[in-house]
Design a protein around this motif. Structure first.
Motif, PDB file in Angstrom:
ATOM      1  N   LEU A   6       0.803  -1.221   0.000  1.00 35.05           N
ATOM      2  CA  LEU A   6       0.000   0.000   0.000  1.00 35.05           C
ATOM      3  C   LEU A   6       0.840   1.277   0.000  1.00 35.05           C
ATOM      4  N   THR A  34      -3.081  -6.536  -4.337  1.00 32.84           N
ATOM      5  CA  THR A  34      -3.734  -5.294  -3.906  1.00 32.84           C
ATOM      6  C   THR A  34      -2.655  -4.258  -3.657  1.00 32.84           C
ATOM      7  N   ALA A  36      -1.526   0.193  -3.675  1.00 30.36           N
ATOM      8  CA  ALA A  36      -1.951   1.591  -3.595  1.00 30.36           C
ATOM      9  C   ALA A  36      -0.830   2.461  -4.136  1.00 30.36           C
ATOM     10  N   VAL A  46      -3.345   8.102 -10.355  1.00 31.92           N
ATOM     11  CA  VAL A  46      -4.298   7.141  -9.807  1.00 31.92           C
ATOM     12  C   VAL A  46      -5.188   6.508 -10.866  1.00 31.92           C
ATOM     13  N   GLN A  50      -5.261   2.600 -11.968  1.00 26.63           N
ATOM     14  CA  GLN A  50      -6.444   1.787 -11.738  1.00 26.63           C
ATOM     15  C   GLN A  50      -6.970   1.168 -13.023  1.00 26.63           C
ATOM     16  N   CYS A  60      -6.165  -1.774  -7.434  1.00 24.73           N
ATOM     17  CA  CYS A  60      -5.341  -0.595  -7.120  1.00 24.73           C
ATOM     18  C   CYS A  60      -6.196   0.392  -6.345  1.00 24.73           C
ATOM     19  N   ILE A  61      -5.833   0.599  -5.095  1.00 31.44           N
ATOM     20  CA  ILE A  61      -6.519   1.553  -4.228  1.00 31.44           C
ATOM     21  C   ILE A  61      -5.990   2.962  -4.525  1.00 31.44           C
ATOM     22  N   SER A  62      -6.883   3.916  -4.621  1.00 29.46           N
ATOM     23  CA  SER A  62      -6.440   5.296  -4.850  1.00 29.46           C
ATOM     24  C   SER A  62      -5.708   5.802  -3.612  1.00 29.46           C
ATOM     25  N   GLY A  63      -4.586   6.480  -3.842  1.00 28.42           N
ATOM     26  CA  GLY A  63      -3.789   6.941  -2.714  1.00 28.42           C
ATOM     27  C   GLY A  63      -3.011   8.205  -3.012  1.00 28.42           C
ATOM     28  N   TYR A  80      -5.686   6.825   1.802  1.00 29.11           N
ATOM     29  CA  TYR A  80      -6.192   5.681   1.035  1.00 29.11           C
ATOM     30  C   TYR A  80      -7.676   5.867   0.702  1.00 29.11           C
ATOM     31  N   TRP A  81      -8.105   5.338  -0.441  1.00 26.84           N
ATOM     32  CA  TRP A  81      -9.480   5.399  -0.926  1.00 26.84           C
ATOM     33  C   TRP A  81      -9.956   6.848  -1.099  1.00 26.84           C
TER      34      TRP A  81
END
Length: 293
Positions: A6, A34, A36, A46, A50, A60-63, A80-81
């Motif tokens: 992450l 997973t 970020a 981002v 993604q 892919c978590i937005s970060g 995160y998110w």
């Protein structure tokens, strides 16, 4: 190796090597399922990351990673998110970028005053939009001034040679070091508010680098709305990891895991290379529980 990572940087950070798409492809190659992308003060990578991650079958978590300050200490706050289109991120990036452009020439001046020799033009060749970082100066100096005793720890076989460029940065250009150039960052409070307003979870990055196991400072940081700690970090020793895991439990904070992968400036750091004891699913659930509802 861990399937959860992450904390990584694309070339939208001033010190990242790979495009967002290349970064996701490297995640697949390294078994990361997973990820970020958390670029420095920027969310421009981002959506690209993604899109590529979805095509590759990974998440892919937005970060983002925001520079901020609290009680006179420079900190890095992960979000995160987040909604990457929140206008506060573009404004923050522009402000920091303009300050960094002005700081570059001063970093060069201070490094040379310490007796570190390199051609200014070579450091500028690596600059992105005029931003010269400590890592760029390190790369130029290590190539052109190999016999300098100041640089011996960063040469092959030296005590700081595992990640020579970024270690050079931490030893010479970070807060409190001889070539440090102050930048006016937003406060921790402002950074937490921005991440939260963008729908994200604020997490303190690699606290061992900035907090230095100061439990009182850490408690005060947590009281400002931080929801998690990056206890599992490529920077942390086993003792530091244990300390921050204990502190996270005492302060009711979620725990994150990140390599802080950049590419060539940290050659010993691999995507997914920060072990978290097989607790990936547990960590991810804990962080997800902090998402504002």
């Amino acid at each position: 190796m861990s399937w959860l990572d992450l904390h990584m940087h694309s070339n939208q950070s001033d010190d990242g090597e790979y495009t967002p798409e290349e970064l996701m492809e490297l995640c697949v190659q390294n078994g990361v399922r997973t990820a970020a992308v958390a670029d420095h003060n920027s969310t421009r990578a981002v959506q690209r990351a993604q899109t590529r991650a979805e095509a590759l079958g990974i998440t892919c978590i937005s970060g983002v990673e925001l520079d901020c300050t609290h009680q006179g200490v420079d900190l890095h706050l992960l979000g995160y998110w987040i909604d990457p289109m929140h206008p506060g991120f573009a404004a923050a990036e522009q402000d920091i970028w303009e300050q960094e452009q002005r700081a570059g020439s001063k970093r060069i001046e201070l490094a040379k005053a310490l007796g570190i020799q390199f051609k200014t033009c070579d450091a500028l060749l690596s600059a992105k939009q005029g931003v010269v970082t400590g890592e760029m100066i390190a790369e130029a100096a290590l190539e052109q001034d190999p016999e300098n005793p100041l640089l011996a720890p960063y040469q092959p076989g030296g005590a700081r040679s595992d990640n020579p460029f970024v270690n050079f940065y931490w030893d010479f250009f970070s807060q409190g070091k001889p070539a440090y150039v102050p930048i006016t960052f937003m406060s921790l409070k402002e950074a937490v508010e921005l991440v939260t307003a963008a729908g994200g979870v604020p997490v303190l990055a690699h606290p061992g680098n900035n907090v230095h196991e100061n439990a009182e400072l850490l408690a005060d940081i947590a009281a400002r709305g931080v929801k998690g700690l990056e206890a599992y970090s490529s920077y942390h020793s086993p003792e530091q990891t244990a300390f921050y895991l204990e502190q996270a439990a005492q302060l009711s904070l979620a725990v994150s895991c990140g390599s802080d992968f950049h590419g060539k400036i940290k050659p010993s750091i691999r995507l997914g290379g920060t072990e978290c004891g097989g607790h990936e699913a547990e960590l991810l659930r804990g962080l997800e529980c902090q998402i504002p509802r």
